[in-house]
Design an enzyme around this catalytic site. Structure first.
Site, mmCIF file in Angstrom:
data_model
loop_
_atom_site.group_PDB
_atom_site.id
_atom_site.type_symbol
_atom_site.label_atom_id
_atom_site.label_comp_id
_atom_site.label_asym_id
_atom_site.label_seq_id
_atom_site.Cartn_x
_atom_site.Cartn_y
_atom_site.Cartn_z
ATOM 1 N N HIS A 84 -9.106 4.156 -1.475
ATOM 2 C CA HIS A 84 -7.762 3.604 -1.278
ATOM 3 C C HIS A 84 -7.397 2.637 -2.399
ATOM 4 O O HIS A 84 -7.343 1.426 -2.191
ATOM 5 C CB HIS A 84 -7.695 2.930 0.102
ATOM 6 N N CYS A 95 0.825 -1.216 0.000
ATOM 7 C CA CYS A 95 0.000 0.000 0.000
ATOM 8 C C CYS A 95 0.855 1.260 0.000
ATOM 9 O O CYS A 95 0.335 2.368 -0.130
ATOM 10 C CB CYS A 95 -0.930 0.005 1.207
#
Ligand code: ZN
Lengths: 130, 386
Positions: free
Chosen positions: B333, B83
């Site tokens: 996200h 991420c």
């Protein structure tokens, strides 16, 4: 999804709980490693994990990943074993809502998951309340 | 090392973008950054993407996206740090310009997550944790952060309501962001009453699955006038640190040590401290993540992260606004794009372009982006130049 070579390779850890104890500083690594992050030593001896410990933290999985959906809700925790090693594993045969930090648990050999109806059965360790 | 500035940024409206592909989402954001900068060439490009392979079955993204951009022969590099892939792509672009190797470098990130179903997306994300010794046992990402949350709550008295207040704040900010995936306001009560995902985390404690991309153009500060009329934003610091892959191997389960280490290096490079910052964009993949991130960055004392959202300290109008963009929680996200979208927000804020969510007189800003449960962290600090 894990594949047979990968499953086979991990048997010493999953079936026999074999860790590597650093010959230089006695730090225990599970799974075993090739170099010690504490002292830099590259020699280790095999040592079997302690099989009792305490619940350092846990969660109750409600939304489970593939392979575990039939079991939800179930508890997974980080267990600090009596030899100081920490492992992540399921805490089975308990009422998850009654679990507490610091609960004493012991390791049991269990089936963890399987690759579908005709695939590999993946065995390993789970914990139960001691 | 040369000083480096950002002279252009681009992103798109994030969400479930059924009509757009991995390549078109990325190219759209890259073209917007190039147009914003006003440059007519790019010398090299970096693409942060966590898992083109598992989400869309496509790797080799450096070459593919350079081709899509019509920049054929330029070097194209795909970067992966789960991420934090976007933050790392940004850092590598910064290093290439700072080193003197190239003058105009594109930093970008992309993730197309909704071409697969929820189970496949969950699996792809889980590869950011230890597959053999965490995921094997049926743990999920919400589960790992839930285990961090439980220790934080037990040790510091952090409450479910305080977690929920982080989500409520970020949705309030996101409601002012036209690019946000979920721009609706939510109350702390709605968060607390949403379905349990991994106790103690509820559905609305979690960031969503998102398609999106973001991009930025970096050039040497002393050559800005050659390339653009825009006011540049200076990159005052870039830092990167790692930690153990498995959460159970950490010394402290309720802290993001890699962020603390990267922040320490970044503050030293910038010559400022946390009190000098005007605002921050941090990696709130879960509500507890923002709480631990602001503690690691030194914005609040250890253990005080939970109180920060509840007291209004980190609100848009507070003393230290955190996630004015809406954060991962409301903006979305798309894992590989997140770190670069933080830069998009910061550059617009420092240029005074953030409309209803503009933070007045912002001068210093920080972006914190992390991978997995914090096995990798990137911290960048930015300065407005007048
Ligand atoms: Zn050693």
């Amino acid at each position: 999804m894990i594949g047979s070579p990968r499953s086979w390779r991990e048997k010493p850890q999953r079936y026999r709980y074999e860790a590597g104890k650093c010959s230089g500083c006695s730090k225990i690594f599970f799974p075993p490693r090739l170099v010690c992050d504490a002292c830099g030593s590259k020699t280790f001896e095999t040592q079997v994990l302690a099989q009792t410990g305490v619940v350092e933290t846990f969660t109750i999985i409600e939304v489970a990943p593939s392979g575990f959906t039939d079991e939800a809700p179930y508890a997974v925790g980080i267990i600090k074993l009596d030899d100081g090693v920490k492992v992540t594993a399921q805490i089975a045969d308990c009422k998850p809502e009654e679990l507490k930090l610091g609960d004493k648990v012991r390791l049991e050999f269990r089936k963890v998951t399987e690759d579908g109806a005709s695939g590999i059965l993946h065995y390993g360790y789970k914990f139960v309340l001691a | 090392m040369r000083d480096v500035a950002v002279i252009g940024v681009g992103m798109n409206k994030w969400g479930e973008l059924w009509n757009d592909s991995h390549r078109t989402i990325w190219t759209d954001a890259a073209l917007k950054a190039i147009e914003d900068a006003g440059v007519d060439r790019v010398d090299s490009m970096y693409v942060g993407c966590m898992s083109g392979g598992l989400f869309v079955g496509q790797e080799h993204l450096g070459a593919m996206l350079a081709d899509q951009l019509g920049m054929g022969p330029i070097p194209g590099t795909r970067v992966e740090s789960a991420c934090a892939s976007g933050g790392l792509a940004f850092r590598l672009a910064y290093m290439e310009v700072a080193s003197g190797m190239s003058d105009i470098v594109l930093a970008s990130g992309v993730e197309k997550m909704t071409d697969v179903d929820g189970a496949a997306a969950t699996y792809a994300l889980s590869t950011a944790a230890d597959q053999e010794y965490e995921c094997f046992h049926g743990i999920t990402f919400p589960g790992l952060y839930a285990m961090m949350a439980r220790v934080h709550m037990s040790r510091y008295g952090t409450t479910q309501k305080q977690l929920a207040e982080v989500a409520a704040k970020n949705h309030a900010n996101g409601s002012l962001n036209p690019n946000a995936q979920f721009p609706m306001k939510v109350t702390a009560e709605q968060v607390m009453n949403s379905p349990a995902v991994a106790d103690p985390l509820r559905l609305l404690d979690c960031s969503p699955i998102t398609d999106g991309a973001a991009a930025a153009i970096l050039v040497p500060l002393d050559k800005v006038k050659e390339f653009t009329k825009n006011t540049p934003v200076r990159i005052a610091a870039s830092a990167h640190a790692t930690d153990t892959m498995a959460l159970h191997d950490r010394g402290d389960i309720a802290a993001i040590e890699s962020t603390a280490r990267a922040a320490e290096k970044a503050y030293a490079q910038a010559g400022i401290g946390p009190k000098d910052l005007s605002f921050c964009e941090v990696h709130d993949c879960f509500t507890i993540s923002e709480i631990m991130a602001i503690e690691a960055l030194g914005l609040v004392e250890k253990g005080q992260g939970g109180a920060a959202a509840e007291s209004g300290l980190t609100a848009l109008s507070g003393k230290m606004p955190v996630n004015p963009s809406g954060g991962l929680k409301s903006k979305g996200h798309p894992v590989g794009a997140t770190g670069v979208a933080q830069v998009y927000e910061i550059v617009n804020q420092l240029r005074g372009n953030s409309d209803k969510r503009q933070i007045k007189d912002a001068h210093w800003a920080l972006a914190q982006n992390m991978g997995g449960t914090g096995a990798s962290s990137l911290v960048h600090i930015f300065e407005r130049l007048s």
